[in-house]
Design an enzyme around this catalytic site. Sequence first.
Site, mmCIF file in Angstrom:
data_model
loop_
_atom_site.group_PDB
_atom_site.id
_atom_site.type_symbol
_atom_site.label_atom_id
_atom_site.label_comp_id
_atom_site.label_asym_id
_atom_site.label_seq_id
_atom_site.Cartn_x
_atom_site.Cartn_y
_atom_site.Cartn_z
ATOM 1 N N HIS A 174 0.863 -1.187 0.000
ATOM 2 C CA HIS A 174 0.000 0.000 0.000
ATOM 3 C C HIS A 174 0.898 1.235 0.000
ATOM 4 O O HIS A 174 1.974 1.224 0.608
ATOM 5 C CB HIS A 174 -0.861 0.059 1.271
ATOM 6 C CG HIS A 174 -2.082 -0.823 1.238
ATOM 7 N ND1 HIS A 174 -2.545 -1.487 2.351
ATOM 8 C CD2 HIS A 174 -2.933 -1.136 0.235
ATOM 9 C CE1 HIS A 174 -3.635 -2.167 2.037
ATOM 10 N NE2 HIS A 174 -3.894 -1.978 0.759
ATOM 11 N N CYS A 270 -2.021 2.916 9.071
ATOM 12 C CA CYS A 270 -3.061 1.973 8.635
ATOM 13 C C CYS A 270 -4.259 1.985 9.573
ATOM 14 O O CYS A 270 -5.375 1.661 9.178
ATOM 15 C CB CYS A 270 -2.522 0.544 8.598
ATOM 16 S SG CYS A 270 -1.126 0.308 7.520
#
Length: 709
Positions: A174, A270
């Site tokens: 990511h 996150c």
Amino acid sequence: MLKDSPRPRILMCRPTHFGVHYVINPWMHGQVGRADNAKAQTQWQQLHDLLCTLADVEVIEPGDTARDLPDMVFSANAGLLLGDTFVPSVFRVPERDGEVPLFGRWFADYDYEIKELPGDLSFEGEGDALFHPGQQLLWAGYGVRSGIEAHAQLTDLFNVEVVSLRLVDQRFYHLDTCFYPLPGGRVVYFAPAFDEPSRQEIERRVAPEDRIEVSEDDALRFTCNAVRLGDTIVTNHASDALQSKLNKWGYKVATCDVSEFMLAGGACKCMTLLLQQDLGPDAGSRPTFASPIRTGRVSLRGHLLDHGTLNKAMDVATDAGLGCSVEQFHPAERRDQLSTATLRITAPTGDRLDTTLGELMKMGATPIDEETDANLVAVDLPGVAPDGFYSTTIYPTDVRVDGRWVRAAGQRMDAVIVVEKQGGSKGGAGVSPANAVQARCVLMRDLRPRDQVVCHVGGVRVKTPELDRDDEFGFMSSSVSSERRVEQAVETLAWEMDRIKARGGRIAVVAGPVVIHTGGGRHLEQLIRHGYVQALLTGNALPVHDMEHHLFGTSLGVDLSRGVGVQGGHRHHLQAINRVRRAGSIKAAVDNGVITGGVMHACVENEVDYVLAGSIRDDGPLPDTKMDLFEAQQAYARAIEGCDMILMLSSMLHAIGTGNMTPAGVKLVCVDISPAVVTKLADRGSVESVGIVTDVGLLLNLLAGRLCG
Ligand code: ARG
């Protein structure tokens, strides 16, 4: 929606059901069942409490329905939010699908406007898309979880400029694992996580003094997975070196141990989603942004499954950093039938789309939206093509000019296409409109100012043969062909050569001196005398050793009949050269009886065209050797005009040179003892090309035995 607050506002999700239950990123490998939920709860609480001192924190309490959603704690992946618009994620991984409605309900409850992306895209929310504070810019990652296809949609949904960055290291799957933007146009990132064009894009947009590149050690400890709130950066870890750089930029670094979550591949960032973005003062009066992302479609037809063509095509696009999906696929029902497919290719820019479409066309793919005129750009400097020039293949090519398809003349690879329109008065009477436009392949060095050069792939149509049709010779080989296979190959080759000869066709031989060293000279001579060769393309060495052999019985001083060196033999080839130089030319040496046999003698007697292209290592050279390379290339090109077959015998350089100027439809037969050379040559050619791995002397012996015996 939540009212604007003077403090930053973020969303977290309690790790009630956190654990590692499956593997969807490299961090999770070997960790299934190993995460300690109690320890995770403690770490999360510490992070939460720290963040509460810096921001307003909303918390989702996952109920029983989230029991099987161990990753829901990573709220950055819920979606992406700007103003009152929330775009939910479309997970690439099915394991996390169940989180979407649960997060969705929370946003709906607060009256956010929910705008959904089409379900065939993938986009994993703020984990892969970070707004640059104070700018109307969204950095968006793709390549592992999110697809670039979603990025064009984000431009429209949020009306911001989207910069697509391709992630190439699975550990940094990511964008928020390897990149974070800071106010004032600054960024902190781990460069090796990105492909080269993406790194260049970052460097182009951010001045060196505004970039911090973190070390691999920092990166692997999730240093980039950071939350900036005011002038505090919250992260799992930061080395002293990194901390001092950030301090110089005016930031405090607060580290918070989230090691338990790293087992699942996530850390501080996150676990947060920004509920308020600050895109700068003029965010209300933004210009309209248009995405540079371009999409194209190609169709494929061939043995797409058996030969892996579909995979190869997708690899070409993916390796180039483009998105690629199969829009349609009709597999053949039987092995001898062809399958068809349509691929959709998405590229960060039109130029990159063009480049890849060009590559796919070389593999035989046909662009689908070809109903546009070719893009013509005038040459501004002699011998220099306009940027974006279309480069040709060996296949017949049509270009569309004023709505009409015109076939390019002089097809060859690695040329550009020049279009000439004979407009009005100049064209003169009697020129039919179809003839008024001409297209031809031109070498870059031959371009003249104002020549109109075809650029990009629009309005270009390449007529490729059926993709990977089984070659009818069936002896294409990348390993040494067995004796029996060579015999079979010679059999088929002889049959073809006979047919070409019978219909008055043309065969060219490209040959290196190995032909003479391996004792193949006399067999080649026979083939010439029997009318199987119409042109001989070679360098200086083959004729030298051929004539040396004829005059002295040696080739490079070695007695070919006994295979041993001869005293004083090292001078033989120079003596041969000298005698021909005295005569003035090879033909003169034949005419006045200096040379009375051998390959060159046969060429002169049978009026076979021979072209000798010089090189830096040539002795002499012979008077016939063309030391001007342009002249040599032109003479080669003339000699192969109208050829049906080209036999390439142990000469990599001259064979490749010849292959470059040969259009499709000419059969190339490459013979070399080295499999690497054969493969290299055959790969450059069309489907008509075949390779035979064997000793060239042996092959010529068999061939002459079969044709001239
Ligand atoms: N196990 C999760 C996954 O692989 C971790 C997600 C981390 N989130 C993030 N924004 N990087 O999806």
